[in-house]
Motif scaffolding. Structure first.
Motif, PDB file in Angstrom:
ATOM      1  N   LEU A   1       0.792 -16.715  48.483  1.00  0.00           N
ATOM      2  CA  LEU A   1       0.899 -15.881  47.294  1.00  0.00           C
ATOM      3  C   LEU A   1       0.527 -14.435  47.608  1.00  0.00           C
ATOM      4  O   LEU A   1      -0.121 -14.150  48.616  1.00  0.00           O
ATOM      5  CB  LEU A   1      -0.040 -16.408  46.199  1.00  0.00           C
ATOM      6  N   GLN A   2       0.923 -13.539  46.720  1.00  0.00           N
ATOM      7  CA  GLN A   2       0.462 -12.161  46.794  1.00  0.00           C
ATOM      8  C   GLN A   2      -0.847 -12.046  46.018  1.00  0.00           C
ATOM      9  O   GLN A   2      -1.043 -12.725  45.002  1.00  0.00           O
ATOM     10  CB  GLN A   2       1.497 -11.213  46.179  1.00  0.00           C
ATOM     11  N   ARG A   3      -1.742 -11.207  46.492  1.00  0.00           N
ATOM     12  CA  ARG A   3      -3.011 -10.988  45.788  1.00  0.00           C
ATOM     13  C   ARG A   3      -2.725 -10.540  44.358  1.00  0.00           C
ATOM     14  O   ARG A   3      -1.892  -9.678  44.109  1.00  0.00           O
ATOM     15  CB  ARG A   3      -3.848  -9.925  46.496  1.00  0.00           C
ATOM     16  N   GLY A   4      -3.423 -11.162  43.404  1.00  0.00           N
ATOM     17  CA  GLY A   4      -3.266 -10.765  42.014  1.00  0.00           C
ATOM     18  C   GLY A   4      -2.100 -11.406  41.298  1.00  0.00           C
ATOM     19  O   GLY A   4      -1.797 -11.038  40.149  1.00  0.00           O
ATOM     20  N   ASP A   5      -1.409 -12.374  41.925  1.00  0.00           N
ATOM     21  CA  ASP A   5      -0.315 -13.060  41.242  1.00  0.00           C
ATOM     22  C   ASP A   5      -0.815 -13.725  39.965  1.00  0.00           C
ATOM     23  O   ASP A   5      -1.976 -14.132  39.856  1.00  0.00           O
ATOM     24  CB  ASP A   5       0.295 -14.124  42.165  1.00  0.00           C
ATOM     25  N   GLU A   6       0.087 -13.858  38.996  1.00  0.00           N
ATOM     26  CA  GLU A   6      -0.258 -14.457  37.715  1.00  0.00           C
ATOM     27  C   GLU A   6      -0.132 -15.977  37.787  1.00  0.00           C
ATOM     28  O   GLU A   6       0.395 -16.529  38.761  1.00  0.00           O
ATOM     29  CB  GLU A   6       0.665 -13.894  36.632  1.00  0.00           C
ATOM     30  N   VAL A   7      -0.609 -16.649  36.727  1.00  0.00           N
ATOM     31  CA  VAL A   7      -0.580 -18.114  36.693  1.00  0.00           C
ATOM     32  C   VAL A   7       0.844 -18.628  36.881  1.00  0.00           C
ATOM     33  O   VAL A   7       1.086 -19.574  37.641  1.00  0.00           O
ATOM     34  CB  VAL A   7      -1.186 -18.634  35.373  1.00  0.00           C
ATOM     35  N   LYS A   8       1.825 -18.001  36.212  1.00  0.00           N
ATOM     36  CA  LYS A   8       3.207 -18.477  36.334  1.00  0.00           C
ATOM     37  C   LYS A   8       3.708 -18.360  37.782  1.00  0.00           C
ATOM     38  O   LYS A   8       4.504 -19.185  38.231  1.00  0.00           O
ATOM     39  CB  LYS A   8       4.133 -17.722  35.385  1.00  0.00           C
ATOM     40  N   ASP A   9       3.236 -17.334  38.496  1.00  0.00           N
ATOM     41  CA  ASP A   9       3.628 -17.185  39.894  1.00  0.00           C
ATOM     42  C   ASP A   9       3.074 -18.334  40.739  1.00  0.00           C
ATOM     43  O   ASP A   9       3.766 -18.862  41.619  1.00  0.00           O
ATOM     44  CB  ASP A   9       3.119 -15.852  40.455  1.00  0.00           C
TER      45      ASP A   9
END
Length: 276
Positions: free
Chosen positions: A254-262
């Motif tokens: 994942l990318q840092r700070g991704d949201e829950v949906k991500d």
């Protein structure tokens, strides 16, 4: 474990997973396996034990490599390179791959785009670009999308001749000569040439693409990362990824700070990877 069980109960889920904690339990066999894999790469036996206890990315990588877990998802609280390094060194790339690459699936109202490489290879040469293209096309087919690949540049089919554009043309030539490649690909071409049918069919009717591209391969990491973020933020695309292609087992960062949906989207991709 208590926090996970409490959250499941609060949500009313019938969910009883096996939960392991690197900080407790006997994980000597994981440390021994890490030492076996990396002893000639500068890792001592003591360091292997410290890495297994202290770095969840090494713990998870060995867990997947040993078959005790089916997939690995990481990156939310790590910088991308530090999260990617352990699985690359322990799990490694697939037998038919020398390089991994990060791909974003971008969904619009009337089309989908696969953008690569957006996260891994800083300045890929023609061989790397060709391999990235093949793996991204394979990923598109897993989503039931028949790939049409464009290798992007600021040049259209030789309008600029320098080392940067030549490496793209070399990659296209290699792919055209590859008997395993069974999808249309062309380049080098500008981004609007690749996605606007009037330009592609009108000005460049000789192109191997008879429809706009749905696989966009960027010439370097800077352009790939910038391009997908502009499409996501200004173009209104829904972005799923980055999906890591070329790995031997399901790993996604994942990318840092991704949201829950991500996180949910990428976890779903990881599950399908494991099932396949």
């Amino acid at each position: 474990a208590d926090e996970i069980a409490g959250t499941a109960a609060e949500l009313g889920l019938e969910f009883e997973p096996e939960i392991v904690d690197p900080r407790s339990g006997d994980w000597d066999r994981y440390a021994d396996r890490l030492y076996e894999l990396r002893q000639r790469e500068g890792v001592t036996k003591r360091e292997a034990h410290e890495l297994i206890r202290g770095d969840s990315n090494y713990f998870a990588s060995v867990m997947v490599e040993e078959g005790d877990a089916d997939a690995m998802l990481t990156g939310l609280t790590h910088h991308y390179p530090s999260a990617l390094r352990p699985p690359l060194s322990i799990i490694g790339t697939a037998p038919d791959a020398e390089y991994a690459a990060g791909v974003y699936l971008l969904t619009f109202k009337n089309r989908v785009i696969f953008a690569a490489d957006t996260t891994v290879n800083l300045d890929p040469d023609s061989d790397v670009l060709a391999e990235i293209t093949k793996h991204t096309a394979e990923l598109a087919r897993r989503f039931n999308v028949e790939p049409r690949a464009a290798m992007l540049s600021y040049s259209n089919f030789g309008s600029v001749d320098n080392a940067g554009t030549r490496k793209i043309r070399d990659a296209v030539s290699d792919l055209h000569a590859d008997e395993e490649v069974d999808f249309p690909i062309d380049g080098e071409m500008q981004a609007d040439t690749a996605v606007v049918e009037d330009i592609l069919a009108g000005t460049y009717e000789f192109s191997d693409l008879d429809q706009p591209a749905n696989v966009l391969v960027f010439p370097n990491l800077e352009s790939g990362n910038i391009g997908y973020k502009l499409l996501q933020r200004l173009g209104g695309a829904e972005a799923i990824g980055p999906m890591l292609v070329g790995m031997d087992k399901p790993v996604h960062v994942l990318q840092r700070g991704d949201e829950v949906k991500d996180i949910v989207n990428l976890a779903g991709v990881a599950v399908v990877d494991a099932q396949e």
